[in-house]
Design an enzyme around this catalytic site. Structure first.
Site, PDB file in Angstrom:
ATOM      1  N   HIS A 116      -7.965   2.856   0.442  1.00 36.45           N
ATOM      2  CA  HIS A 116      -8.044   1.203   0.987  1.00 36.45           C
ATOM      3  C   HIS A 116      -6.956   0.975   0.172  1.00 36.45           C
ATOM      4  O   HIS A 116      -6.420   1.532  -1.106  1.00 36.45           O
ATOM      5  CB  HIS A 116      -9.834   1.061   0.783  1.00 36.45           C
ATOM      6  CG  HIS A 116      -8.843  -0.674   0.747  1.00 36.45           C
ATOM      7  ND1 HIS A 116      -9.557  -1.420   1.996  1.00 36.45           N
ATOM      8  CD2 HIS A 116      -8.111  -1.315  -0.603  1.00 36.45           C
ATOM      9  CE1 HIS A 116      -8.817  -2.755   1.800  1.00 36.45           C
ATOM     10  NE2 HIS A 116      -8.350  -2.701   0.266  1.00 36.45           N
ATOM     11  N   GLU A 154     -22.846   1.583   3.202  1.00 38.99           N
ATOM     12  CA  GLU A 154     -22.668   0.692   3.779  1.00 38.99           C
ATOM     13  C   GLU A 154     -22.438  -0.546   3.324  1.00 38.99           C
ATOM     14  O   GLU A 154     -22.206  -1.431   4.144  1.00 38.99           O
ATOM     15  CB  GLU A 154     -24.449   0.478   4.567  1.00 38.99           C
ATOM     16  CG  GLU A 154     -25.135  -0.054   3.211  1.00 38.99           C
ATOM     17  CD  GLU A 154     -25.656   1.617   2.324  1.00 38.99           C
ATOM     18  OE1 GLU A 154     -25.099   2.580   2.347  1.00 38.99           O
ATOM     19  OE2 GLU A 154     -26.631   0.655   1.277  1.00 38.99           O
ATOM     20  N   LYS A 184       3.707   4.503  -0.369  1.00 40.61           N
ATOM     21  CA  LYS A 184       4.254   6.240  -0.863  1.00 40.61           C
ATOM     22  C   LYS A 184       3.836   6.179  -2.081  1.00 40.61           C
ATOM     23  O   LYS A 184       3.733   7.530  -2.217  1.00 40.61           O
ATOM     24  CB  LYS A 184       6.079   5.679  -0.849  1.00 40.61           C
ATOM     25  CG  LYS A 184       7.183   6.918  -1.034  1.00 40.61           C
ATOM     26  CD  LYS A 184       8.800   6.112  -0.496  1.00 40.61           C
ATOM     27  CE  LYS A 184       9.705   7.263  -0.124  1.00 40.61           C
ATOM     28  NZ  LYS A 184      10.228   7.326  -1.795  1.00 40.61           N
ATOM     29  N   ALA A 186       1.113   5.670  -3.735  1.00 36.84           N
ATOM     30  CA  ALA A 186      -0.600   6.013  -4.170  1.00 36.84           C
ATOM     31  C   ALA A 186      -0.931   6.714  -3.177  1.00 36.84           C
ATOM     32  O   ALA A 186      -1.376   7.525  -3.597  1.00 36.84           O
ATOM     33  CB  ALA A 186      -0.617   4.162  -4.293  1.00 36.84           C
TER      34      ALA A 186
HETATM   35  C1  GAR Z   1      -2.765   2.212   5.204  1.00 37.56           C
HETATM   36  O1  GAR Z   1      -2.536   1.199   5.016  1.00 37.56           O
HETATM   37  C2  GAR Z   1      -4.416   2.608   4.715  1.00 37.56           C
HETATM   38  O2  GAR Z   1      -4.492   2.218   3.380  1.00 37.56           O
HETATM   39  C3  GAR Z   1      -5.119   0.884   5.649  1.00 37.56           C
HETATM   40  O3  GAR Z   1      -4.402   1.359   6.980  1.00 37.56           O
HETATM   41  C4  GAR Z   1      -3.156   2.012   6.937  1.00 37.56           C
HETATM   42  C5  GAR Z   1      -3.066   2.979   7.906  1.00 37.56           C
HETATM   43  O4  GAR Z   1      -1.531   3.072   8.001  1.00 37.56           O
HETATM   44  N1  GAR Z   1      -6.285   1.351   5.886  1.00 37.56           N
HETATM   45  C6  GAR Z   1      -6.849   0.048   5.372  1.00 37.56           C
HETATM   46  O5  GAR Z   1      -6.925  -1.144   5.219  1.00 37.56           O
HETATM   47  C7  GAR Z   1      -8.709   0.468   5.643  1.00 37.56           C
HETATM   48  N2  GAR Z   1      -9.647  -0.772   4.799  1.00 37.56           N
HETATM   49  P1  GAR Z   1      -1.629   5.150   8.398  1.00 37.56           P
HETATM   50  O6  GAR Z   1      -2.371   4.738  10.074  1.00 37.56           O
HETATM   51  O7  GAR Z   1       0.250   4.846   8.437  1.00 37.56           O
HETATM   52  O8  GAR Z   1      -2.467   5.715   7.115  1.00 37.56           O
END
Ligand code: GAR
Length: 206
Positions: A116, A154, A184, A186
């Site tokens: 996240h 859940e 990049k 984190a």
């Molecule tokens: C990432 O920043 C991930 O942390 C976020 O979507 C992006 C996907 O990028 N996920 C969430 O927000 C989940 N709640 P990616 O397809 O390039 O990995």
């Protein structure tokens, strides 16, 4: 004699560009996930570039297009079929934007991890995904944000935290610029580490 590692079979679930998936593929290719093996990549969205990344690495790539199923139950049944068929023991949500049902997550206790793009418990829960998370962080004016890898239960973004890394917010940041820095500095660093840690724990119990 070197000890033989019983590698944990990993399925990666994706919805979009797949930069986190790429970080996992690169880590696996350079020996940084010795206790895990990525066996399949499943997208809930047609046209997700993440599927191309999987194919380019010779990994099985499957589309379970959420929109093509009559209900969430049917969609999740199809995903479960794929996971079972692949023998998945650890499921990694890497930019997977569908919220999984309670029934689904209860089948895999401490076996689903999610990345996240904030320091949970800030800017998380229902409605906080992708760029929206960074827009909310900028609107609140925080000076530090970051990423979290956690187990999925859940409660949306509520499971036990495995790893976190902080990232500075700089003046003049847009949500897009901040998103790239968080990825990049984190996400792409802690996700492979947390996956190896979890895969190691699972393989030790086998
Ligand atoms: C990432 O920043 C991930 O942390 C976020 O979507 C992006 C996907 O990028 N996920 C969430 O927000 C989940 N709640 P990616 O397809 O390039 O990995």
């Amino acid at each position: 004699m070197t000890e033989k590692i019983n590698r944990t079979k990993i399925a990666v679930l994706v919805s979009g560009g797949g930069t986190n998936l790429q970080a996992l593929l690169d880590a696996a290719a350079t020996g940084k996930i010795p206790h895990g093996e990525i066996v399949t990549v499943i997208s809930d969205k047609a046209g997700a570039y993440a599927l191309e990344r999987a194919k380019n690495s010779g990994i099985n790539a499957v589309l379970c297009d959420k929109k093509a199923f009559p209900s969430k139950e049917d969609f999740e049944a199809a995903v479960l079929d794929e996971l079972t068929g692949a023998g998945a023991e650890l499921i990694v949500l890497a930019g997977f934007l569908s919220i999984l049902s309670e029934d689904f997550v209860k089948r895999y206790p401490r076996r689903i991890v999610n990345v996240h793009p904030s320091l949970i418990p800030s800017f998380c829960g229902d409605g906080f995904y992708g760029l929206r998370v960074h827009e909310a962080a900028l609107a609140r004016g925080v000076k530090l944000t970051g990423a979290t890898v956690h187990f999925v239960d859940e409660i949306t973004d509520g499971g036990e935290i495995i790893m976190q890394k902080a990232v500075r917010v700089l003046s003049g940041d847009t949500a897009e610029v901040l998103q790239k820095r968080v990825m990049k500095q984190a996400e792409h660093i802690i996700l492979p580490k947390a996956v190896e840690l979890t895969a190691k724990e699972i393989s030790a119990k086998k």
